[in-house]
Write an enzyme that holds these catalytic residues in place. Sequence first.
Site, mmCIF file in Angstrom:
data_model
loop_
_atom_site.group_PDB
_atom_site.id
_atom_site.type_symbol
_atom_site.label_atom_id
_atom_site.label_comp_id
_atom_site.label_asym_id
_atom_site.label_seq_id
_atom_site.Cartn_x
_atom_site.Cartn_y
_atom_site.Cartn_z
ATOM 1 N N GLN A 78 0.830 -1.197 0.000
ATOM 2 C CA GLN A 78 0.000 0.000 0.000
ATOM 3 C C GLN A 78 0.867 1.251 0.000
ATOM 4 O OE1 GLN A 78 -3.159 -0.022 2.859
ATOM 5 N NE2 GLN A 78 -4.048 1.825 2.021
ATOM 6 N N PHE A 79 1.165 1.747 -1.198
ATOM 7 C CA PHE A 79 2.018 2.928 -1.327
ATOM 8 C C PHE A 79 1.388 4.166 -0.701
ATOM 9 C CE2 PHE A 79 -0.660 3.552 -5.003
ATOM 10 C CZ PHE A 79 -0.724 4.930 -5.164
ATOM 11 N N THR A 80 0.055 4.186 -0.555
ATOM 12 C CA THR A 80 -0.611 5.369 -0.010
ATOM 13 C C THR A 80 -0.264 5.620 1.460
ATOM 14 O OG1 THR A 80 -2.612 4.121 0.514
ATOM 15 C CG2 THR A 80 -2.525 5.201 -1.647
#
Length: 146
Positions: A78-80
């Site tokens: 999850q890059f966010t």
Amino acid sequence: MRVILQRSGKASVTVEGEVTGSIEKGYVLLVGITHDDTEQDADYIAKKVSGLRLWEDEEGKMNHSIEEVDGAILSVSQFTLYGDVKKGRRPSFIEAARPDKAEPIWNYFNNALRSQGLVVETGIFGAMMEVDLMNDGPVTIIIESK
């Protein structure tokens, strides 16, 4: 490296209508990787996750590890988690590692968890995923390697 750990009664991840990973009892790990993360960061967090005592004993105290309760891991990239919302209304993701850097570290991290004796299910790196989980407790912990 930043991981959001959620203790879960059951969880699954679906990509394009197909379940790619599911667990009954364990941890859902939302995994974010930044530019300077290394295999050492992944090893640190894998050891931390496997050793945390977040499951209740007979007296209701968090005294048991995931291994002691026969739990499993659902790991979701999850890059966010490295989204910055300080300026404006749209998040900036410049602190998130590029996929060519992040994916190998995420894979290494999942294998490091497996080497700790844990069952690890995953989503698909970079895919649009639907994560379904029943947060148990709720227990949510943030773990950072820096």
